[in-house]
Scaffold this active site. Structure first.
Site, PDB file in Angstrom:
ATOM      1  N   HIS A   1      -3.604  -5.883   2.165  1.00 30.79           N
ATOM      2  CA  HIS A   1      -3.344  -6.185   3.362  1.00 30.79           C
ATOM      3  C   HIS A   1      -3.730  -7.627   3.865  1.00 30.79           C
ATOM      4  O   HIS A   1      -3.957  -8.461   3.016  1.00 30.79           O
ATOM      5  CB  HIS A   1      -4.057  -5.152   4.194  1.00 30.79           C
ATOM      6  CG  HIS A   1      -3.816  -3.797   4.054  1.00 30.79           C
ATOM      7  ND1 HIS A   1      -2.444  -3.111   4.353  1.00 30.79           N
ATOM      8  CD2 HIS A   1      -4.440  -3.053   3.348  1.00 30.79           C
ATOM      9  CE1 HIS A   1      -2.568  -2.089   3.768  1.00 30.79           C
ATOM     10  NE2 HIS A   1      -3.582  -1.803   3.115  1.00 30.79           N
TER      11      HIS A   1
ATOM     12  N   CYS B   1       0.784  -1.260  -0.073  1.00 30.52           N
ATOM     13  CA  CYS B   1      -0.087  -0.156  -0.070  1.00 30.52           C
ATOM     14  C   CYS B   1       0.808   1.169  -0.164  1.00 30.52           C
ATOM     15  O   CYS B   1       1.341   1.750  -0.926  1.00 30.52           O
ATOM     16  CB  CYS B   1      -1.134  -0.226   1.248  1.00 30.52           C
ATOM     17  SG  CYS B   1      -2.238   1.014   1.016  1.00 30.52           S
TER      18      CYS B   1
END
Lengths: 430, 250
Positions: B202, B105
């Site tokens: 994630h 990310c």
């Protein structure tokens, strides 16, 4: 319109109750046909409206504030069933007002979900607000915790009287800098207790690592939690430290008791009467946990504790507040909408304290995620069964004669309570 | 910088040094899980893990074998951006030398060319990955399933408003079967370049995707010791957790 909206709303409420339906529908109906209903009704209260918001601890804190105010002789309206959306408030109001829409109360204390609190305060500016914390369990809904903090800031900005802030949560404490007209009060923690409250920013600090130095000076707090004992706590206010018994367990609940004291003192101070300390403390010592929050039940003559866990800080505190020794342990993790869909946070909890005794039973839709998590912390796992009913039955059977503890997410807790009510008496909140 | 060494070392196949980049500011969504998994799997494979942290202002550790970078809030990205720029040459050197890296990310975005935020300012990246990111009003959140050639089905959870497009210097990690991935138009997720795996997932990513964990460990061992001698981790729960995750709604 106004003349029939309340009777109609009450009727819908009665019908939906007969059908065993949800609590929000009548609120929705009255909101649609009479959008001014809530503001009009609540504006008549002599002490106004107090809003309790934050990511965690709203239900128990609201319950405490209500009981503290009632100890001072105030009639309190609240959304007791934890229906913390705007239409839940409207529905609760419908149950309390008379047929002409009058509410017989001195003050309203409302638990509001962060996002809905924003809508609510736009329509009904509260006289008081209490902002508890910004933890990261709701990232899947709001994206970023900074965004959640902005929602709370908006609640504070709309408050006309006193804003009570958590001095120890940086995102909440910083809201004070953005306020101009409001009175700001804080609740706080003794430095010696800070290490038991790892905030999300320190989440990655290794166990035993020092608290970051060079913290900015803290503002003085209205109420400070100084010490937590097994069933007592020390609070300091007005320069005096008082010790009180506590039925609530878990350090986080007792910290929120400081928050509740501060808000209750503000509300009483804002009216004709000032708070009577002795009765306040007596009331505080008698508060029981809210629905599913650290409840202790009895099964087969042995205690069974339900510990609600919704985020890494809460799970860490739960493990710390309820040591594993001597207890059989079950963990039930669901990822339904009300639990939060993103279970990444399980990886931010340190499960070392369960290594010695192991975990007897895992359950919930994310039972295997939990098993995987425990495997990586080298915690022995007994059985894994995603379906909660058989998992709970096995757990109770296998752990016969031992005290039991279940760590569970919100919807898992509801399912467990439903099953438990078949074998034991579980408090029913209507 | 804090260092932690685990494992007795006796009978070890060697030490592997794992560095987490900016865990203080870039650690959201269980990125710690990725570090835990690499550390534990190194042990299971018979290596001695050494887990180190690098935060803003620290001295950069020497002899880095695996680099892990996590996600952060936009505010976290602002905090680290200058320090990251000051380490650009060092990180580029490591990447070009084949050091395995996992970038999730926020650090995926900042290892690219730039992140143009929605409100205007452009956060420069270190340019190791030929990707660029634009902030949007749309937040992409939910369970993701990605089909990859190297690692099979990759499962995770995404939560980002920056959308990333890949240049010709990188290839995608895979094709999205469920969820969104890099951006809402081309169906790609993540980026691969040398031994870098970059992704929006994630979840944490590594626990449920042991194939990626072992890729990082294998390439680290080969780069340092010339060969990787695998152990036999028990992935029984990982398999079950993957089966369940694949069935969960977005």
């Amino acid at each position: 319109m106004l003349y029939f909206s309340i009777p109609l709303g009450k009727l819908v409420r009665r019908v939906s109750r007969l059908r065993g339906g949800g609590s929000a529908l009548p609120g929705l109906v009255v909101e649609k046909i009479d959008p001014g209903f809530m503001r009009r009704t609540l504006s008549t209260l002599p002490h106004g409206v107090a809003v309790v918001s934050g990511t965690n601890g709203k239900t128990t804190t609201t319950k405490m504030v209500v009981e503290l105010l009632e100890s001072q002789g105030l009639k309190v309206f609240t959304n007791r069933t934890g229906s913390n959306f705007t239409r839940g408030v409207a529905a609760a109001l419908l149950g309390e007002v008379d047929w002409r829409g009058r509410l017989d109360a001195d003050v309203a204390v409302l638990e509001l979900d962060e996002a809905h609190a924003v809508h609510f305060v736009n329509s009904v500016p509260p006289r008081y607000s209490l902002l508890l914390n910004v933890l990261r369990d709701q990232l899947d809904r709001f994206g970023e915790i900074d965004k959640t903090a902005q929602l709370l800031q908006h609640v504070a900005a709309k408050t006309t009287g006193t804003v009570v802030l958590n001095r120890e949560d940086p995102r909440v404490a910083r809201i004070a800098d953005t306020l101009t007209g409001q009175e700001v009060r804080y609740f706080g923690l003794d430095d010696s207790l800070l290490s038991t409250f790892p905030n999300d920013d320190d989440m990655r600090a290794a166990p035993g690592s020092p608290v970051p130095s060079a913290l900015p000076a803290k503002p003085p707090a209205d109420v400070v939690l100084r010490r937590v004992g097994p069933d007592t706590a020390d609070f300091e206010y007005d320069g005096v430290t008082v010790t009180t018994g506590m039925r609530l367990r878990g350090v986080y609940n007792i910290f929120n008791a400081a928050a509740a004291l501060s808000l209750a003192r503000s509300i009483c101070g804002g009216g004709a009467a000032t708070a009577d300390h002795a009765t306040l403390l007596t009331a505080l010592s008698q508060v029981e946990p809210a629905f599913g929050r650290g409840e202790s039940l009895t099964v087969d003559g042995q205690p069974l504790d339900l510990v609600l866990v919704k985020n890494p800080s809460g799970f860490r505190l739960g493990l710390k507040s309820f040591p594993a020794g001597g207890y059989a342990t079950m963990i039930a993790i669901n990822d339904n909408y009300a639990d939060g869909r993103d279970m990444s946070w399980l990886w931010d909890v340190d499960f070392d304290s369960l290594r010695n005794g192991g975990v007897d039973q895992l359950s919930g839709s994310r039972a295997y995620d939990m098993a995987l998590r425990l495997q990586y912390d080298e915690v022995p796992v007994g059985a894994v069964q995603p379906d909660i009913a058989p998992a709970l039955a096995d757990f109770i059977h296998e752990a016969k004669g031992r005290p039991k503890r279940i760590f569970c997410t919100y919807t898992a807790m509801l399912a467990i309570r439903r099953e438990l009510s078949k074998i034991t008496t579980v408090e029913v909140v209507s | 910088m804090t260092a932690e060494s685990t494992g007795s070392g006796s009978g070890s196949k060697g030490t592997i040094r794992v560095v987490q980049l900016y865990p203080r500011d870039m650690n959201i969504y269980g990125d710690w899980g990725n570090a835990l998994v690499v550390r534990q799997r190194l042990k299971w494979h018979g290596y001695t893990p050494e887990l180190l942290e690098y935060n803003v202002g620290d001295e950069f550790p020497e002899d880095v074998d695996i680099l892990l970078g996590g996600g952060g809030q936009d505010s976290g990205q602002l905090v680290i951006q200058d320090d990251l720029q000051s380490r650009a040459d060092l990180l580029t050197g490591l990447a070009e030398d084949g050091a395995p890296m996992l970038l999730i990310c926020g650090l995926y975005q900042l290892f690219g060319k730039f992140f143009k935020t929605r409100s205007g300012p452009v956060i420069p990246g270190v340019g190791i990955l030929d990707v660029e990111t634009h902030g949007t009003d749309e937040r992409l959140i939910g369970n993701v399933k990605v089909l990859t050639e190297e690692f099979g089905e990759v499962l995770g959870y995404e939560n980002h408003s920056g959308q990333t497009t890949l240049g010709s210097g990188v290839r995608p990690l895979g094709t999205v079967a469920k969820g969104t991935g890099n951006n809402s138009s081309d169906g790609h997720e993540g980026a691969r370049y040398r031994n870098i795996v970059a992704s929006y997932l994630h979840g944490s990513l590594l626990p449920k995707n042991p194939a990626i964990s072992d890729f990082l460990i294998r390439t680290a061992a080969e780069r340092k010791y010339g060969a990787f001698i695998p152990g036999t981790p028990d992935d029984h729960y990982a398999v079950l957790a993957r089966e369940h995750a694949a069935r969960r709604p977005r």
